[in-house]
Scaffold this active site. Structure first.
Site, mmCIF file in Angstrom:
data_model
loop_
_atom_site.group_PDB
_atom_site.id
_atom_site.type_symbol
_atom_site.label_atom_id
_atom_site.label_comp_id
_atom_site.label_asym_id
_atom_site.label_seq_id
_atom_site.Cartn_x
_atom_site.Cartn_y
_atom_site.Cartn_z
ATOM 1 N N ARG A 53 -35.175 12.063 34.769
ATOM 2 C CA ARG A 53 -36.410 11.522 34.215
ATOM 3 C C ARG A 53 -36.285 10.021 33.977
ATOM 4 N NH1 ARG A 53 -36.146 15.762 29.488
ATOM 5 N NH2 ARG A 53 -34.087 15.350 28.618
ATOM 6 N N THR A 92 -42.393 14.813 16.259
ATOM 7 C CA THR A 92 -41.232 14.197 16.902
ATOM 8 C C THR A 92 -41.455 14.067 18.403
ATOM 9 O OG1 THR A 92 -39.719 15.082 15.234
ATOM 10 C CG2 THR A 92 -38.756 14.460 17.338
ATOM 11 N N THR A 209 -31.549 20.399 17.006
ATOM 12 C CA THR A 209 -31.712 19.363 15.989
ATOM 13 C C THR A 209 -32.330 18.116 16.612
ATOM 14 O OG1 THR A 209 -29.474 18.504 16.335
ATOM 15 C CG2 THR A 209 -29.749 20.248 14.698
ATOM 16 N N ASP A 235 -31.204 15.190 24.499
ATOM 17 C CA ASP A 235 -32.295 14.685 25.333
ATOM 18 C C ASP A 235 -32.205 13.189 25.582
ATOM 19 O OD1 ASP A 235 -33.028 13.660 22.882
ATOM 20 O OD2 ASP A 235 -34.787 14.935 22.639
ATOM 21 N N SER A 300 -28.747 22.320 27.746
ATOM 22 C CA SER A 300 -30.151 22.158 28.131
ATOM 23 C C SER A 300 -30.688 20.800 27.696
ATOM 24 C CB SER A 300 -30.988 23.268 27.485
ATOM 25 O OG SER A 300 -32.364 23.033 27.643
ATOM 26 N N VAL A 301 -31.228 20.054 28.635
ATOM 27 C CA VAL A 301 -31.906 18.799 28.292
ATOM 28 C C VAL A 301 -33.370 18.818 28.728
ATOM 29 C CG1 VAL A 301 -29.782 17.448 28.360
ATOM 30 C CG2 VAL A 301 -31.173 17.640 30.433
#
Length: 354
Positions: A53, A92, A209, A235, A300-301
């Site tokens: 991304r 968020t 989190t 992320d 997982s991102v």
């Protein structure tokens, strides 16, 4: 050649539309159906254009674009991640997305994706657990009880039968809210006072989190044999949730390695540390869980193909329904080359009092 009708109109799915679609379908049914689309697209992984991304980082967060295409459809998502937003009453994470026709380049759908991203993230986590967790897994520790937490719990219940949830968050009010929201769904819920307490007896550990820094939510001594770890919080560069030693003891599974090595837990490891791509497990080209003693980690991102699947699912679901509204988004002159003429005609219309 006759003019095509309504080329200016794109179906728009608002937040209200998305909520109505989810609740009328049933949230668990929605997650199961969405998971089917995601798994279908993962099984044809090699047919997609794939890039990490495109991120714009700032002191307080990140704004990203997540594009992909299978040659027939093109999709992208705009998404932000700003952990401090909750202090000012904001989310968020917020997002919207577009699905387009590759042949014409015309958008087919514009959709809210704040809710949809939470749903697709949870569905993807549960799909991974279907392949990586022990088959008898029924208890999940859920560390980080923010906006993603209930979605994760419901996806794991709907897809693999998890029915016992152990909750922990540094904010007790977040845990209390999550517990209240989940009570109607048939879970056995325990609110814990520490991450260490939450992982006791857990078959699956989910970390979700929001803080944008290198944290140690999970330390090595908290992870016993046979556990599946679902690391959702990663992320962006510089944000991790678990001690490096856990990674060295685990078999690690990822979505798209070039992106995960930048943003996931494995940013702590050497660039050539071995990982397995989840799509290869789904298609039988690689093995997921090999034994009941194995520690598996889904790092997982989030990846654009999951958003593509979600948009494709929603497009199919809203067609012919009341869960979208027409949006006048595209200029559509009578003569395609006369774009300026549209302005002149609008000017004349307004002068006549229109």
């Amino acid at each position: 050649m006759p003019a095509l009708a309504n080329l200016n109109i794109v179906p728009f799915i608002s937040v209200e539309n998305m909520m109505d679609l989810a609740v009328s379908t049933g949230i668990e049914n929605f997650l199961v159906q969405l998971a089917g689309y995601i798994e279908e697209d993962f099984r044809r992984w090699e047919s997609f254009d794939k890039i990490p991304r495109i991120a714009s980082h700032s002191r307080d967060g990140v704004i990203e674009l997540m594009p992909t295409s299978d040659g027939t459809l093109y999709g992208f998502k705009y998404v932000n991640g700003h952990p401090k937003n909750t202090k000012s009453g904001r989310q968020t994470v917020t997002a919207f997305g577009v699905l387009s026709d590759v042949d014409s380049g015309y958008p087919l759908l514009l959709s809210e994706m704040t809710i949809l991203t939470a749903l697709r993230t949870a569905a993807t986590s549960a799909i991974a657990a279907k392949y990586l967790a022990r088959k008898d897994s029924r208890t999940m520790a859920l560390i980080g009880n923010g906006a993603q937490s209930e979605f994760q719990a419901l996806a794991f219940k709907a897809l693999i039968g998890v029915d016992r949830i152990r909750l922990y968050d540094i904010d007790p009010e977040a845990t209390a809210r999550c517990s209240r929201n989940l009570q109607r769904f048939g879970f056995q819920i325990e609110a814990c006072t520490s991450a260490e307490q939450a992982v006791e007896g857990a078959d699956i550990i989910t970390t979700a989190t929001a803080d944008k820094h290198n944290a140690t939510i999970l330390s090595d001594n908290m992870i016993g044999p046979g556990v599946h770890i679902n690391g959702v919080g990663g992320d962006c560069p510089g944000k991790t949730e678990m001690h490096r030693d856990i990674l060295l003891r685990s078999d690690i599974f990822v979505e798209f390695p070039p992106q995960t090595r930048i943003e996931g837990e494995i940013q702590q490891l050497a660039p050539d540390h071995p990982v397995t791509e989840l799509w290869r497990v789904m298609t039988g080209q690689d093995v997921g869980r090999k034994s009941d003693k194995q520690i598996t980690l889904f790092d997982s991102v989030g990846f654009a193909i999951e958003d593509f699947s979600a948009l494709r699912y929603v497009r199919d679901r809203v067609e012919g329904s009341s869960h979208s509204s027409p949006l006048d988004l595209l200029a559509d002159p009578d003569e395609p080359r006369d774009l300026f003429g549209m302005l002149l005609r609008r000017q004349a219309f307004r002068r006549l009092g229109g």
